[in-house]
Enzyme design. Structure first.
Site, PDB file in Angstrom:
ATOM      1  N   ALA A 148       0.841  -1.196   0.000  1.00  0.00           N
ATOM      2  CA  ALA A 148       0.000   0.000   0.000  1.00  0.00           C
ATOM      3  C   ALA A 148       0.877   1.248   0.000  1.00  0.00           C
ATOM      4  O   ALA A 148       2.092   1.186   0.197  1.00  0.00           O
ATOM      5  CB  ALA A 148      -0.925  -0.018   1.211  1.00  0.00           C
ATOM      6  N   MET A 149       0.223   2.372  -0.196  1.00  0.00           N
ATOM      7  CA  MET A 149       0.924   3.660  -0.223  1.00  0.00           C
ATOM      8  C   MET A 149       1.742   3.861   1.057  1.00  0.00           C
ATOM      9  O   MET A 149       1.262   3.583   2.146  1.00  0.00           O
ATOM     10  CB  MET A 149      -0.145   4.753  -0.295  1.00  0.00           C
ATOM     11  CG  MET A 149       0.253   5.916  -1.096  1.00  0.00           C
ATOM     12  SD  MET A 149       0.210   5.469  -2.839  1.00  0.00           S
ATOM     13  CE  MET A 149       0.363   7.097  -3.528  1.00  0.00           C
ATOM     14  N   GLY A 192       7.051   2.037   1.618  1.00  0.00           N
ATOM     15  CA  GLY A 192       8.494   2.105   1.376  1.00  0.00           C
ATOM     16  C   GLY A 192       8.951   1.404   0.108  1.00  0.00           C
ATOM     17  O   GLY A 192      10.093   0.966   0.024  1.00  0.00           O
ATOM     18  N   THR A 239       9.461   2.614  -2.999  1.00  0.00           N
ATOM     19  CA  THR A 239      10.501   3.344  -3.716  1.00  0.00           C
ATOM     20  C   THR A 239      11.810   3.316  -2.930  1.00  0.00           C
ATOM     21  O   THR A 239      12.892   3.197  -3.509  1.00  0.00           O
ATOM     22  CB  THR A 239      10.045   4.801  -3.968  1.00  0.00           C
ATOM     23  OG1 THR A 239       8.801   4.765  -4.657  1.00  0.00           O
ATOM     24  CG2 THR A 239      11.054   5.555  -4.820  1.00  0.00           C
ATOM     25  N   ASP A 260       9.530   1.458 -10.974  1.00  0.00           N
ATOM     26  CA  ASP A 260       8.698   2.030  -9.914  1.00  0.00           C
ATOM     27  C   ASP A 260       7.288   2.271 -10.460  1.00  0.00           C
ATOM     28  O   ASP A 260       7.105   2.376 -11.670  1.00  0.00           O
ATOM     29  CB  ASP A 260       9.319   3.347  -9.425  1.00  0.00           C
ATOM     30  CG  ASP A 260       8.815   3.739  -8.032  1.00  0.00           C
ATOM     31  OD1 ASP A 260       8.409   2.836  -7.266  1.00  0.00           O
ATOM     32  OD2 ASP A 260       8.837   4.935  -7.698  1.00  0.00           O
ATOM     33  N   GLU A 261       6.301   2.356  -9.572  1.00  0.00           N
ATOM     34  CA  GLU A 261       4.906   2.613  -9.964  1.00  0.00           C
ATOM     35  C   GLU A 261       4.425   1.619 -11.024  1.00  0.00           C
ATOM     36  O   GLU A 261       3.752   1.974 -11.982  1.00  0.00           O
ATOM     37  CB  GLU A 261       4.748   4.050 -10.501  1.00  0.00           C
ATOM     38  CG  GLU A 261       5.225   5.137  -9.559  1.00  0.00           C
ATOM     39  CD  GLU A 261       4.280   5.416  -8.403  1.00  0.00           C
ATOM     40  OE1 GLU A 261       3.194   4.780  -8.321  1.00  0.00           O
ATOM     41  OE2 GLU A 261       4.635   6.250  -7.555  1.00  0.00           O
ATOM     42  N   CYS A 315      -1.603   0.287   9.513  1.00  0.00           N
ATOM     43  CA  CYS A 315      -2.784   1.159   9.487  1.00  0.00           C
ATOM     44  C   CYS A 315      -2.714   2.144  10.654  1.00  0.00           C
ATOM     45  O   CYS A 315      -1.982   1.922  11.623  1.00  0.00           O
ATOM     46  CB  CYS A 315      -4.030   0.292   9.601  1.00  0.00           C
ATOM     47  SG  CYS A 315      -5.577   1.209   9.657  1.00  0.00           S
ATOM     48  N   CYS A 345      -4.745   2.389  12.922  1.00  0.00           N
ATOM     49  CA  CYS A 345      -5.212   1.706  14.127  1.00  0.00           C
ATOM     50  C   CYS A 345      -4.149   0.752  14.680  1.00  0.00           C
ATOM     51  O   CYS A 345      -4.313   0.176  15.747  1.00  0.00           O
ATOM     52  CB  CYS A 345      -6.500   0.931  13.830  1.00  0.00           C
ATOM     53  SG  CYS A 345      -6.212  -0.558  12.845  1.00  0.00           S
TER      54      CYS A 345
HETATM   55 ZN   LIG Z   1      -7.090  -0.071  10.781  1.00  0.00          ZN
END
Ligand SMILES: [Zn+2]
Length: 196
Positions: A10-11, A14, A16, A85-86, A145, A147
């Site tokens: 996910a964004m 790390g 890159t 990348d990407e 996340c 949380c």
């Molecule tokens: Zn969460």
């Protein structure tokens, strides 16, 4: 035989940063690498930027019409590794061309990208879908996340508000704040309920 690697996450996990580390390791040992990325990611121009500092110029950026096998065979056939990348923004054909680089040129290719778009739906990222289907070696780069649980979803926030609908690529025209945050599926559900 050289392999095609897909490292997804996910964004902000790390990706890159890891790519730059791999490039550094090769170069430190006297090997040349080829660092490339699709042009779709316009915010940084031709550069790879990381949140924690290191950055680097790409060897080339490409649009959807470029044949990556041809491009590498022509100008980078002597490199020790191709780093992408990407990679979610590749076309299906370009992902297949990365495989051809490993087969015909015997150069390992490491592609880094998102697995899914922010809507958490299939079909958003042709490149990621294809790489998940064909790569020799697939590994997740994990992140956390808000949380504290493991984040697997890449979520869009527009002016600090969670949004689950919209185009895959939102061009930043400066009129609103576009952000992506990595969330766990439970938090995504919570935000979705609040969205409506
Ligand atoms: Zn969460």
């Amino acid at each position: 035989m050289a392999k095609l690697y897909f490292r997804y996450g996910a964004m902000g996990c790390g990706k890159t940063m890891q790519l730059l580390q791999v490039a550094f390791n090769y170069e430190e040992r006297g090997h040349q690498v080829c660092v490339i990325k699709p042009k779709t990611d316009t915010k940084n121009g031709d550069k790879l930027l990381t949140r924690i500092g290191p950055e680097r110029e790409t060897d080339f950026c490409f649009d959807k019409t470029v044949d990556l096998f041809e491009a590498v065979a022509k100008n980078y056939a002597g490199v020790a590794c191709v780093l992408v990348d990407e990679a979610q923004f590749l076309t299906k054909d370009q992902a297949d061309q990365l495989m051809m680089i490993t087969i015909q040129l015997d150069i390992p290719v490491m592609a880094y990208g998102l697995r899914l778009n922010f809507r958490q739906e299939d079909g958003g990222f042709e490149g990621a879908t294809r790489l998940l289907q064909i790569a020799h070696d697939i590994e997740e780069i994990k992140t956390i996340c808000e949380c504290g649980k493991k984040a697997t979803c890449n979520c869009r926030f527009l002016n600090n508000k969670f949004v689950s609908k919209g185009p895959d690529v939102l061009i930043d025209d400066g009129t609103s704040k576009i952000e992506y945050r990595a969330l766990c599926p439970a938090c995504v559900e919570k935000y979705k309920r609040e969205e409506n």
